[in-house]
Each structure stands twice: as C-alpha cells, then as structure tokens.
Design a protein around this motif. Structure first.
Motif, mmCIF file in Angstrom:
data_model
loop_
_atom_site.group_PDB
_atom_site.id
_atom_site.type_symbol
_atom_site.label_atom_id
_atom_site.label_comp_id
_atom_site.label_asym_id
_atom_site.label_seq_id
_atom_site.Cartn_x
_atom_site.Cartn_y
_atom_site.Cartn_z
ATOM 1 N N ILE A 67 -16.647 17.792 -5.258
ATOM 2 C CA ILE A 67 -15.410 17.578 -6.229
ATOM 3 C C ILE A 67 -14.854 16.268 -5.782
ATOM 4 O O ILE A 67 -14.530 15.971 -4.239
ATOM 5 C CB ILE A 67 -14.354 18.910 -5.926
ATOM 6 N N ASN A 68 -14.607 15.432 -6.679
ATOM 7 C CA ASN A 68 -13.979 14.076 -6.278
ATOM 8 C C ASN A 68 -12.590 14.027 -6.889
ATOM 9 O O ASN A 68 -12.265 13.787 -8.010
ATOM 10 C CB ASN A 68 -14.580 12.921 -6.761
ATOM 11 N N LYS A 69 -11.532 14.161 -5.832
ATOM 12 C CA LYS A 69 -10.022 14.099 -6.288
ATOM 13 C C LYS A 69 -9.479 12.816 -5.910
ATOM 14 O O LYS A 69 -9.709 12.433 -4.717
ATOM 15 C CB LYS A 69 -9.437 15.196 -5.562
ATOM 16 N N ASP A 70 -8.637 12.298 -6.632
ATOM 17 C CA ASP A 70 -7.562 11.310 -6.038
ATOM 18 C C ASP A 70 -6.619 11.806 -5.296
ATOM 19 O O ASP A 70 -5.537 12.379 -6.017
ATOM 20 C CB ASP A 70 -7.276 10.388 -7.518
ATOM 21 N N LEU A 71 -6.658 11.314 -4.272
ATOM 22 C CA LEU A 71 -5.505 11.797 -3.221
ATOM 23 C C LEU A 71 -4.452 10.596 -2.680
ATOM 24 O O LEU A 71 -3.828 10.619 -2.130
ATOM 25 C CB LEU A 71 -6.141 12.128 -1.835
ATOM 26 N N SER A 72 -4.469 9.532 -3.626
ATOM 27 C CA SER A 72 -3.842 8.476 -3.365
ATOM 28 C C SER A 72 -2.383 8.612 -3.574
ATOM 29 O O SER A 72 -2.065 9.416 -4.487
ATOM 30 C CB SER A 72 -4.480 6.962 -4.234
ATOM 31 N N ILE A 73 -1.375 7.794 -2.893
ATOM 32 C CA ILE A 73 -0.033 8.046 -2.885
ATOM 33 C C ILE A 73 0.511 6.724 -2.794
ATOM 34 O O ILE A 73 -0.209 5.669 -2.158
ATOM 35 C CB ILE A 73 0.355 8.756 -1.989
ATOM 36 N N ASP A 74 1.598 6.526 -3.377
ATOM 37 C CA ASP A 74 2.383 5.099 -3.088
ATOM 38 C C ASP A 74 3.705 5.577 -2.454
ATOM 39 O O ASP A 74 4.529 6.418 -2.999
ATOM 40 C CB ASP A 74 2.841 4.722 -4.491
ATOM 41 N N PHE A 75 4.051 5.148 -1.224
ATOM 42 C CA PHE A 75 5.206 5.499 -0.421
ATOM 43 C C PHE A 75 5.981 4.239 -0.122
ATOM 44 O O PHE A 75 5.340 3.300 0.428
ATOM 45 C CB PHE A 75 4.615 6.229 0.926
ATOM 46 N N VAL A 76 7.203 4.004 -0.615
ATOM 47 C CA VAL A 76 7.963 3.046 -0.061
ATOM 48 C C VAL A 76 7.466 1.648 -0.690
ATOM 49 O O VAL A 76 7.510 0.707 -0.160
ATOM 50 C CB VAL A 76 8.677 2.685 1.138
ATOM 51 N N GLY A 77 6.639 1.692 -1.922
ATOM 52 C CA GLY A 77 5.983 0.617 -2.537
ATOM 53 C C GLY A 77 4.523 0.248 -1.970
ATOM 54 O O GLY A 77 3.988 -0.822 -2.268
ATOM 55 N N VAL A 78 4.024 0.978 -0.768
ATOM 56 C CA VAL A 78 2.912 0.805 -0.262
ATOM 57 C C VAL A 78 1.757 1.851 -0.847
ATOM 58 O O VAL A 78 2.233 3.270 -0.899
ATOM 59 C CB VAL A 78 3.102 0.884 1.003
ATOM 60 N N HIS A 79 0.573 1.325 -1.154
ATOM 61 C CA HIS A 79 -0.338 2.092 -1.850
ATOM 62 C C HIS A 79 -1.233 2.619 -0.685
ATOM 63 O O HIS A 79 -1.857 1.810 0.085
ATOM 64 C CB HIS A 79 -1.180 1.411 -3.096
ATOM 65 N N PHE A 80 -1.443 3.923 -0.451
ATOM 66 C CA PHE A 80 -2.309 4.646 0.415
ATOM 67 C C PHE A 80 -3.525 5.284 -0.276
ATOM 68 O O PHE A 80 -2.972 5.955 -1.381
ATOM 69 C CB PHE A 80 -1.681 5.493 1.373
ATOM 70 N N GLU A 81 -4.742 4.978 -0.184
ATOM 71 C CA GLU A 81 -5.815 5.772 -0.748
ATOM 72 C C GLU A 81 -5.844 7.169 -0.564
ATOM 73 O O GLU A 81 -6.519 7.976 -1.248
ATOM 74 C CB GLU A 81 -7.178 5.140 -0.328
ATOM 75 N N ASN A 82 -5.062 7.666 0.403
ATOM 76 C CA ASN A 82 -4.848 9.142 0.753
ATOM 77 C C ASN A 82 -3.860 9.141 1.829
ATOM 78 O O ASN A 82 -3.244 8.341 2.264
ATOM 79 C CB ASN A 82 -6.063 9.981 1.289
ATOM 80 N N PRO A 83 -2.958 10.199 1.712
ATOM 81 C CA PRO A 83 -1.950 10.343 2.793
ATOM 82 C C PRO A 83 -2.058 10.537 4.339
ATOM 83 O O PRO A 83 -1.282 11.033 4.783
ATOM 84 C CB PRO A 83 -1.200 11.606 1.992
#
Length: 123
Positions: free
Chosen positions: A2-18
């Motif tokens: 299973i391929n899930k998108d775990l990306s997040i945006d935190f205070v304007g910074v994009h993380f591919e996962n948390p």
C-alpha cells in the motif's frame, strides 16, 4: 504494498513524511544524515552548532548522582548536545546534504551566548 501519501506542511515547510530526527548524535555529520534520508526520514534537525570559540567539554561518565533535599537521584551529564565539529565542517556537510537531497527538510540548530555570535551563525 500500500502506498500512502504521508506528506505534511508545517509552518510553510513541506515534509514528505512527518518523521524527523531530532538534534542529537544521530544528526552529527553528512554520513549519518545521508543514511537517514536514504532510509526514508522526512527531515533532520542537524546536531546543535555553536561558535568555534565555544569550548565543548565531552564528559564521562554520562551519568551522575545528585541530591536534592537529601533525596539522591541519577542525572545525565552533557549528552553531546553541541557539535564538537567546527562551524565550517558542519556548514559544508549541510550544504552537501541540501545539494544531494534537495526535497528533504534540513533544520539547522544553533546556539550562542551573544547576539553577535547568534547572528553570525544564522547567516
């Protein structure tokens, strides 16, 4: 798989996962950070950098006993909070990491006793 998108945006910074490494011995140099990025970590807070004039005193043993109000307890001594490497070495490693892993988050952790030193490190 299973391929899930775990990306997040935190205070304007994009993380591919948390999932991020904290500022610690595991984020101390290019090799350790590159290995973490290759393993899939979304970001790294590089081990804390201080001015070259700051004396880094690694202590051993790492544990000690203190007492407060006649009650003994075990404490940690300096657990390698500050990098023992020069500012130039750390900056070279961070520059190389950003060149090789441009989409990964790399956070610089800095500490200084004076405003001038802090400003210089921030530059």
């Amino acid at each position: 798989m299973i391929n899930k998108d775990l990306s997040i945006d935190f205070v304007g910074v994009h993380f591919e996962n948390p999932f991020c490494l904290s500022a610690s011995p595991v984020g101390n140099c290019y090799e350790m950070c590159a290995r973490a990025y290759r393993a899939g970590w979304g970001g790294i807070t590089f081990k804390m950098i201080s001015p070259d004039s700051e004396k880094i005193d690694e202590v051993s043993p790492r544990f000690n006993e203190l007492a407060k109000e006649d009650t003994p307890f075990v404490v940690f001594n300096n657990m390698e909070q500050l990098s023992e490497r020069t500012v130039a070495q750390n900056c070279a490693d961070m520059k190389r990491l950003k060149a090789e892993f441009p989409t990964k988050v790399l956070i610089a952790s800095i500490m200084a006793a004076s405003e001038d030193d802090l400003t210089e490190l921030a530059r």
